[in-house]
Design an enzyme around this catalytic site. Structure first.
Site, PDB file in Angstrom:
ATOM      1  N   LYS A 149     -28.293 129.955 -48.794  1.00 27.88           N
ATOM      2  CA  LYS A 149     -27.898 129.336 -47.519  1.00 27.88           C
ATOM      3  C   LYS A 149     -29.194 129.013 -46.779  1.00 27.88           C
ATOM      4  CE  LYS A 149     -24.395 129.774 -43.913  1.00 27.88           C
ATOM      5  NZ  LYS A 149     -23.765 128.475 -44.101  1.00 27.88           N
TER       6      LYS A 149
HETATM    7  N1  PMP Z   1     -20.001 126.121 -48.163  1.00 26.55           N
HETATM    8  C1  PMP Z   1     -20.975 125.655 -47.371  1.00 26.55           C
HETATM    9  C2  PMP Z   1     -21.838 124.568 -47.870  1.00 26.55           C
HETATM   10  C3  PMP Z   1     -21.175 126.207 -46.106  1.00 26.55           C
HETATM   11  O1  PMP Z   1     -22.139 125.756 -45.317  1.00 26.55           O
HETATM   12  C4  PMP Z   1     -20.328 127.251 -45.667  1.00 26.55           C
HETATM   13  C5  PMP Z   1     -20.530 127.887 -44.328  1.00 26.55           C
HETATM   14  N2  PMP Z   1     -20.370 126.973 -43.267  1.00 26.55           N
HETATM   15  C6  PMP Z   1     -19.300 127.683 -46.512  1.00 26.55           C
HETATM   16  C7  PMP Z   1     -19.182 127.113 -47.761  1.00 26.55           C
HETATM   17  C8  PMP Z   1     -18.372 128.789 -46.098  1.00 26.55           C
HETATM   18  O2  PMP Z   1     -19.075 130.000 -46.122  1.00 26.55           O
HETATM   19  P1  PMP Z   1     -18.634 131.243 -45.206  1.00 26.55           P
HETATM   20  O3  PMP Z   1     -17.228 131.505 -45.494  1.00 26.55           O
HETATM   21  O4  PMP Z   1     -19.541 132.341 -45.624  1.00 26.55           O
HETATM   22  O5  PMP Z   1     -18.856 130.820 -43.792  1.00 26.55           O
END
Ligand code: PMP
Length: 283
Positions: A149
Site C-alpha cells: 500500500k
Molecule cells: N484495493 C485498493 C487498491 C485499495 O486502495 C483499498 C483501500 N482503499 C482496498 C483495496 C481495500 O482495502 P481495505 O479493506 O484494507 O481498506
C-alpha cells in the site's frame, strides 16, 4: 484539528513538511486508511501489520516499534475528539536529495491525520453502484506489487480518471493477463449460486482488511468462499457483486460494462453482509 508529525502535534495550517521529502518527490512511502467507529479504531492491529509489511517490502524502516506507533495513533484519535472518523497513517521516506536514492533520506516521516472521509453518496448503498472495466492495467506484481500500500497511487488514479470520464465512480482493473484484480480503491466480490468468490491475492490485489473481514464473516455463516482466477465473465453472470474497503465498507454493484447484475438491485446476501458488518464495527 491536531495533526501528528514525528511525535509532535500541529494545527492543520502548521502541519507542513519539506518539499525534499521523497514521499512528495517520488511517492516513496507507504500508508494506511483506517476507520474509527464510536471512538474505537477498527482492526488497528491488522492495519499496522500491513503497514509494517508494506514498509519492509520497500526497505523502509519505520522508526517506531508497532506498539509505540499504535499508542501514537490512539493518542491522535483521542486528541481530535471525532467519535466517527478516518485515520490516514502515512510513512514517507523522509527528506533527501533530489536524486532517486532512498538511502539519502535519513529519517522517515510519520504523519497521522484524523478527519472525516467522504464515502460514496448514501443512495449508492441503497441503489447500488455502476462500474466499468478500464484499459489501465493493475500494476504487475513484479513491478510495484499491489500488495504494497504505497504512496504511489498513480496506477489507481489513472483507472479512476477513466471511470469518472466514463460517467461512473469506480473502475474494475484487470491484470496483465486480462483477469480481474480489483477496483481502483476497493476489493471486488461476486456471489453465484450461494458461493462467494473474489480474485486471489496472486491476481495482483491489495489484501484488503475489509476483504478479510468479509471472508471471515462468510465462513462463520457457513458460506463457501473461493479465491479464484476471475474473469469478467464471472462478474457478468454473478447473482450479486459488491466492493469492500475501509472507507467504502461494503458497496453493492448493480451494473458492470452495461450488463445488469442479477435483477439490477442490491442483492440479498450483500445486504446481509452490510448489516453484519455494521454490527461488527459497532460491537
Ligand atoms: N484495493 C485498493 C487498491 C485499495 O486502495 C483499498 C483501500 N482503499 C482496498 C483495496 C481495500 O482495502 P481495505 O479493506 O484494507 O481498506
Amino acid at each position: 484539528m491536531q495533526i501528528y508529525i514525528n511525535g509532535e502535534f500541529f494545527e492543520k495550517e502548521d502541519a507542513k513538511i519539506s518539499v525534499f521529502d521523497h514521499g512528495l518527490l517520488y511517492g516513496d512511502g507507504v500508508f494506511e486508511g483506517i476507520r474509527v467507529y464510536a471512538n474505537r479504531v477498527f482492526k488497528l492491529d491488522e492495519h499496522l501489520e500491513r503497514l509494517y509489511e508494506s514498509a519492509k517490502a520497500i526497505d523502509l524502516t519505520i522508526p517506531l516499534p508497532p506498539e509505540k506507533l499504535k499508542e501514537d495513533v490512539l493518542k491522535t484519535v483521542h486528541l481530535n475528539e471525532m467519535a466517527d472518523s478516518y485515520i490516514r497513517l502515512i510513512i514517507t521516506r523522509g527528506e533527501g536529495t533530489l536524486g532517486l536514492n532512498p538511502y539519502t533520506c535519513k529519517t522517515p516521516r510519520i504523519i497521522i491525520i484524523v478527519d472525516k472521509i467522504a464515502l460514496y453518496p448514501p443512495e449508492v448503498y441503497e441503489k447500488g453502484l455502476t462500474l466499468v472495466t478500464v484499459a489501465t492495467q493493475r500494476n504487475l506484481p513484479e513491478a510495484v506489487n499491489p500488495r504494497i500500500k504505497s504512496l504511489n497511487y498513480l496506477n489507481n488514479i489513472l483507472a479512476k480518471i477513466e471511470a469518472i470520464n466514463a460517467g461512473v465512480e469506480e473502475a474494475i482493473m484487470l491484470n496483465s493477463f486480462g483477469l480481474v484484480s480489483e477496483c481502483a480503491g476497493d476489493n471486488i466480490f461476486a456471489i453465484r449460486k450461494g458461493v462467494l468468490i473474489t480474485p486471489a491475492i496472486s491476481m495482483g490485489v491489495l489484501e484488503g482488511i475489509t476483504r478479510n473481514v468479509v471472508i471471515e464473516m462468510a465462513r462463520k455463516k457457513g458460506i463457501e468462499v473461493k479465491q479464484i482466477v476471475m474473469t469478467r465473465h464471472d462478474l457478468f453472470i454473478a447473482d450479486e457483486v459488491f466492493l469492500t474497503g475501509s472507507a467504502a465498507e461494503i458497496v453493492p454493484v448493480i451494473k458492470i460494462d452495461g450488463r445488469v447484475i442479477g435483477d439490477g438491485k442490491p442483492g440479498k446476501m450483500t445486504g446481509d453482509f452490510i448489516k453484519e458488518y455494521h454490527r461488527l464495527v459497532n460491537a
